[in-house]
Design a protein around this motif. Structure first.
Motif, short mmCIF file in Angstrom:
data_model
loop_
_atom_site.label_atom_id
_atom_site.label_comp_id
_atom_site.label_asym_id
_atom_site.label_seq_id
_atom_site.Cartn_x
_atom_site.Cartn_y
_atom_site.Cartn_z
N SER A 238 0.86 -1.17 0.00
CA SER A 238 0.00 0.00 0.00
C SER A 238 0.90 1.22 0.00
O SER A 238 2.12 1.10 -0.03
N GLY A 239 0.31 2.40 0.02
CA GLY A 239 1.11 3.61 0.13
C GLY A 239 1.01 4.51 -1.07
O GLY A 239 0.27 4.26 -2.02
N SER A 240 1.81 5.57 -1.03
CA SER A 240 1.79 6.60 -2.06
C SER A 240 2.64 6.18 -3.26
O SER A 240 3.67 5.54 -3.10
N VAL A 241 2.18 6.55 -4.46
CA VAL A 241 2.90 6.25 -5.69
C VAL A 241 2.87 7.49 -6.57
O VAL A 241 2.17 8.47 -6.29
N GLU A 242 3.64 7.44 -7.66
CA GLU A 242 3.61 8.48 -8.67
C GLU A 242 3.30 7.85 -10.02
O GLU A 242 3.83 6.78 -10.34
N ILE A 243 2.46 8.51 -10.81
CA ILE A 243 2.07 8.01 -12.13
C ILE A 243 2.56 8.99 -13.18
O ILE A 243 2.43 10.21 -13.01
N ILE A 244 3.14 8.47 -14.27
CA ILE A 244 3.72 9.30 -15.32
C ILE A 244 3.04 8.96 -16.64
O ILE A 244 2.84 7.78 -16.96
N GLN A 245 2.71 9.97 -17.44
CA GLN A 245 2.12 9.71 -18.75
C GLN A 245 2.46 10.84 -19.72
O GLN A 245 2.92 11.90 -19.33
N ILE A 246 2.23 10.57 -21.01
CA ILE A 246 2.34 11.57 -22.07
C ILE A 246 0.94 12.07 -22.38
O ILE A 246 0.04 11.27 -22.63
N ASP A 247 0.74 13.40 -22.37
CA ASP A 247 -0.59 13.93 -22.64
C ASP A 247 -0.78 14.15 -24.14
O ASP A 247 0.07 13.83 -24.96
N GLU A 248 -1.93 14.72 -24.50
CA GLU A 248 -2.29 14.88 -25.91
C GLU A 248 -1.41 15.88 -26.64
O GLU A 248 -1.38 15.92 -27.87
N THR A 249 -0.66 16.71 -25.90
CA THR A 249 0.25 17.67 -26.52
C THR A 249 1.68 17.14 -26.59
O THR A 249 2.60 17.88 -26.90
N SER A 250 1.87 15.86 -26.26
CA SER A 250 3.18 15.21 -26.18
C SER A 250 4.01 15.74 -25.02
O SER A 250 5.23 15.56 -25.00
N GLY A 251 3.35 16.38 -24.06
CA GLY A 251 4.03 16.80 -22.84
C GLY A 251 3.96 15.70 -21.80
O GLY A 251 3.19 14.74 -21.90
N ILE A 252 4.77 15.84 -20.77
CA ILE A 252 4.83 14.85 -19.70
C ILE A 252 3.97 15.31 -18.53
O ILE A 252 4.04 16.47 -18.11
N GLN A 253 3.16 14.42 -18.00
CA GLN A 253 2.36 14.69 -16.81
C GLN A 253 2.76 13.71 -15.71
O GLN A 253 2.95 12.52 -15.96
N ARG A 254 2.88 14.24 -14.50
CA ARG A 254 3.13 13.41 -13.32
C ARG A 254 2.02 13.67 -12.32
O ARG A 254 1.62 14.82 -12.11
N GLY A 255 1.52 12.63 -11.69
CA GLY A 255 0.46 12.78 -10.70
C GLY A 255 0.65 11.83 -9.54
O GLY A 255 1.23 10.75 -9.68
N ASP A 256 0.19 12.25 -8.37
CA ASP A 256 0.27 11.41 -7.18
C ASP A 256 -0.87 10.41 -7.16
O ASP A 256 -1.96 10.66 -7.69
#
Length: 208
Positions: A127-145
């Motif tokens: 369990s616990g906190s994680v980070e999620i990484i993805q490429i958005d529709e503009t080819s930019g990088i998004q990071r979220g908790d």
């Protein structure tokens, strides 16, 4: 379940366990696939070539993890780097429809050298906190908790099989699958699907 577990180990944990490599780029790439499907009415013939795209997670300097469905019936696969837009030709090492995953190999050992690499975690998360990484529709990088909230055996998308998965609660709108889930700079797993209404993603763990 045992066969599914072994397949995940082959695709992920069988790669050398090492510290994540430092890099200026993020550990996600766009995967562009040219494919040809067989005509169901004339199975000895193929339909005209088509193109689809998805995402992949950089595992080490020459390997990228993506989905089997994305590379199915492929004739050409290219990785596209998010920041530069550079295209890199790659080949399939293994594609397994049971767990819906595919492992890609890049022959040029320098092609992914500038990207961060996510070695599979040595231990399964609880369990616990994680980070999620993805490429958005503009080819930019998004990071979220995110937060791991539950582990369960559930059906896998695009396959008739089930496997251990985790529910990940996050406000990041995960647009595609194969978004890496990171714990302490290691790959905890990948997001297979995401529900905006419940703000919950399904994560397949890198290690059981």
């Amino acid at each position: 379940m045992r066969n599914l577990t072994l397949t995940v180990v082959v695709l992920l944990a069988a790669l050398p366990l090492c510290a994540a490599a430092a890099g200026v780029g993020e550990p996600v790439v766009r995967v562009n696939v040219t494919y040809q499907e067989h005509d169901p009415f004339l199975p000895w013939q193929k339909r005209s070539p088509s193109v689809r795209s998805g995402f992949g997670t950089v595992i080490d300097g020459t390997h990228v993890l993506t989905t089997e469905k994305l590379v199915r019936n492929h004739t050409l696969i290219e990785l596209q780097l998010a920041r530069s837009g550079e295209n890199i030709t790659t080949t399939v090492v293994k594609a397994d429809p049971q767990v819906g995953l595919a492992l890609l190999h890049v022959a040029d050992t320098n092609a992914l050298a500038g990207l961060e690499q996510l070695a599979p975690a040595e231990n399964a998360p609880e369990s616990g906190s994680v980070e999620i990484i993805q490429i958005d529709e503009t080819s930019g990088i998004q990071r979220g908790d995110g937060q791991l909230v539950k582990a369960l055996v559930d059906g896998l998308p695009d396959t008739p099989y089930s496997a251990l998965q985790y529910d990940v609660l996050t406000d990041l709108n995960v647009d595609g699958n194969v978004a890496p889930v990171v714990i302490e700079k290691q790959l905890a797993g990948i997001v297979l699907s995401y529900s905006r209404s419940s703000r919950t993603g399904k994560m397949l763990p890198a290690v059981y």
